[in-house]
Design a protein around this motif. Structure first.
Motif, PDB file in Angstrom:
ATOM      1  N   LYS A   1       0.758  -1.264  -0.028  1.00  0.00           N
ATOM      2  CA  LYS A   1      -0.026   0.051  -0.001  1.00  0.00           C
ATOM      3  C   LYS A   1       0.974   1.304   0.070  1.00  0.00           C
ATOM      4  O   LYS A   1       0.397   2.198  -0.635  1.00  0.00           O
ATOM      5  CB  LYS A   1      -0.846   0.067   1.080  1.00  0.00           C
ATOM      6  N   SER A   2       2.071   1.108   0.535  1.00  0.00           N
ATOM      7  CA  SER A   2       2.895   2.199   0.612  1.00  0.00           C
ATOM      8  C   SER A   2       3.389   2.660  -0.509  1.00  0.00           C
ATOM      9  O   SER A   2       3.487   3.649  -1.169  1.00  0.00           O
ATOM     10  CB  SER A   2       4.120   2.111   1.531  1.00  0.00           C
ATOM     11  N   ASP A   3       3.721   1.797  -1.570  1.00  0.00           N
ATOM     12  CA  ASP A   3       4.146   1.910  -2.776  1.00  0.00           C
ATOM     13  C   ASP A   3       2.987   2.742  -3.488  1.00  0.00           C
ATOM     14  O   ASP A   3       3.083   3.382  -4.325  1.00  0.00           O
ATOM     15  CB  ASP A   3       4.432   0.599  -3.619  1.00  0.00           C
ATOM     16  N   LEU A   4       1.795   2.215  -3.365  1.00  0.00           N
ATOM     17  CA  LEU A   4       0.642   2.923  -4.168  1.00  0.00           C
ATOM     18  C   LEU A   4       0.427   4.382  -3.684  1.00  0.00           C
ATOM     19  O   LEU A   4       0.094   4.912  -4.616  1.00  0.00           O
ATOM     20  CB  LEU A   4      -0.602   2.068  -3.907  1.00  0.00           C
ATOM     21  N   PHE A   5       0.548   4.732  -2.469  1.00  0.00           N
ATOM     22  CA  PHE A   5       0.517   5.912  -1.937  1.00  0.00           C
ATOM     23  C   PHE A   5       1.578   6.808  -2.659  1.00  0.00           C
ATOM     24  O   PHE A   5       1.128   7.869  -2.779  1.00  0.00           O
ATOM     25  CB  PHE A   5       0.705   6.039  -0.275  1.00  0.00           C
ATOM     26  N   LYS A   6       2.636   6.181  -2.838  1.00  0.00           N
ATOM     27  CA  LYS A   6       3.831   7.175  -3.475  1.00  0.00           C
ATOM     28  C   LYS A   6       3.412   7.498  -5.032  1.00  0.00           C
ATOM     29  O   LYS A   6       3.607   8.412  -5.323  1.00  0.00           O
ATOM     30  CB  LYS A   6       5.148   6.258  -3.512  1.00  0.00           C
ATOM     31  N   ILE A   7       2.771   6.574  -5.429  1.00  0.00           N
ATOM     32  CA  ILE A   7       2.320   6.594  -7.073  1.00  0.00           C
ATOM     33  C   ILE A   7       1.194   7.791  -6.781  1.00  0.00           C
ATOM     34  O   ILE A   7       1.348   8.904  -7.720  1.00  0.00           O
ATOM     35  CB  ILE A   7       1.676   5.614  -7.286  1.00  0.00           C
ATOM     36  N   LEU A   8       0.332   7.941  -5.842  1.00  0.00           N
ATOM     37  CA  LEU A   8      -0.630   8.854  -5.529  1.00  0.00           C
ATOM     38  C   LEU A   8      -0.001  10.222  -5.252  1.00  0.00           C
ATOM     39  O   LEU A   8      -0.649  11.045  -5.920  1.00  0.00           O
ATOM     40  CB  LEU A   8      -1.638   8.438  -4.488  1.00  0.00           C
ATOM     41  N   ILE A   9       1.062  10.168  -4.560  1.00  0.00           N
ATOM     42  CA  ILE A   9       1.718  11.503  -4.346  1.00  0.00           C
ATOM     43  C   ILE A   9       2.214  12.242  -5.634  1.00  0.00           C
ATOM     44  O   ILE A   9       2.060  13.238  -6.053  1.00  0.00           O
ATOM     45  CB  ILE A   9       2.674  11.410  -3.289  1.00  0.00           C
TER      46      ILE A   9
END
Length: 214
Positions: A124-132
């Motif tokens: 999920k952290s990897d996906l949050f980075k993409i969202l940023i």
């Protein structure tokens, strides 16, 4: 974009025969919240997380001493707590498909495999980075959210209007609207002049929803 570009390569792993204490200490050392579990042939057989260990740990309110609790955990192996046959993806899966799988199945991570062999992991952290990145969160500018009719060419018209005004678009996203006839859009522009951005958008939109200098 495929998940191969955003996954963590060569993730830290553990054996199914390791103790839960070893798994916990390894997570703390490597600052990760979950570990893929590989057998002696280096094939993925499960995933163990901090939450799995927490749920298996004796309650502080139990009558056991700290030493007794530590001993019980040391006798408990990863094999007994891990999620067996975890959901996996291959490296060619699009990022948005990986995100959909994680949301639909309530997963905190997805091991990435080639056959039975682990090549990476996405969390999920990897996906949050993409969202940023998608929202341009690390670049200063004016972000405006607005409602538009869902019709072909409108997004191109708005982008052209901003470009003709020599404004640099940092990010532009479209989302579900209030009904099937419209969409909510968010655009972030590299400027501090919010009034200028609003004046350019107004002829094309149904409503301005919010404006932020971020």
């Amino acid at each position: 974009m495929t998940i191969e570009r955003r996954m963590t390569l060569n993730p830290v792993t553990i054996s199914p025969d390791a103790s839960v204490v070893e798994a916990s200490e390894l997570m703390k050392k490597e600052k990760v919240h979950r570990l893929p579990v590989l057998d002696k042939d280096k094939k993925l057989v499960g995933v163990i997380s901090e939450k799995d260990i927490l749920y298996a740990s004796p309650s502080p309110a139990s009558s056991l001493s700290i030493h007794e609790m530590a001993y019980l955990l040391s006798q408990l192996t990863v094999r007994k707590l891990m999620t067996k046959n975890p959901v996996t993806i291959n490296k060619d899966v699009p990022v948005e498909e990986a995100a959909r799988i994680m949301v639909d199945q309530d997963l905190s991570c997805l091991p990435v495999v080639e056959g039975d062999h682990l090549v990476g992991i996405v969390s999920k952290s990897d996906l949050f980075k993409i969202l940023i990145e998608l929202f341009g969160a690390r670049t200063k500018g004016v972000r405006v959210s607005f409602l538009v009719d869902d019709k072909p060419g409108l997004i191109a018209d708005i982008s052209r209007e901003l470009a003709n005004a020599d404004l640099d678009i940092i990010s532009f996203g479209t989302f579900m609207g209030t009904d099937p006839t419209n969409r909510i859009c968010t655009v972030k522009v590299a400027t501090a002049d919010s009034d200028k951005v609003i004046s350019l958008l107004k002829p094309h939109v149904k409503a301005i929803l919010d404006v932020n200098n971020v």
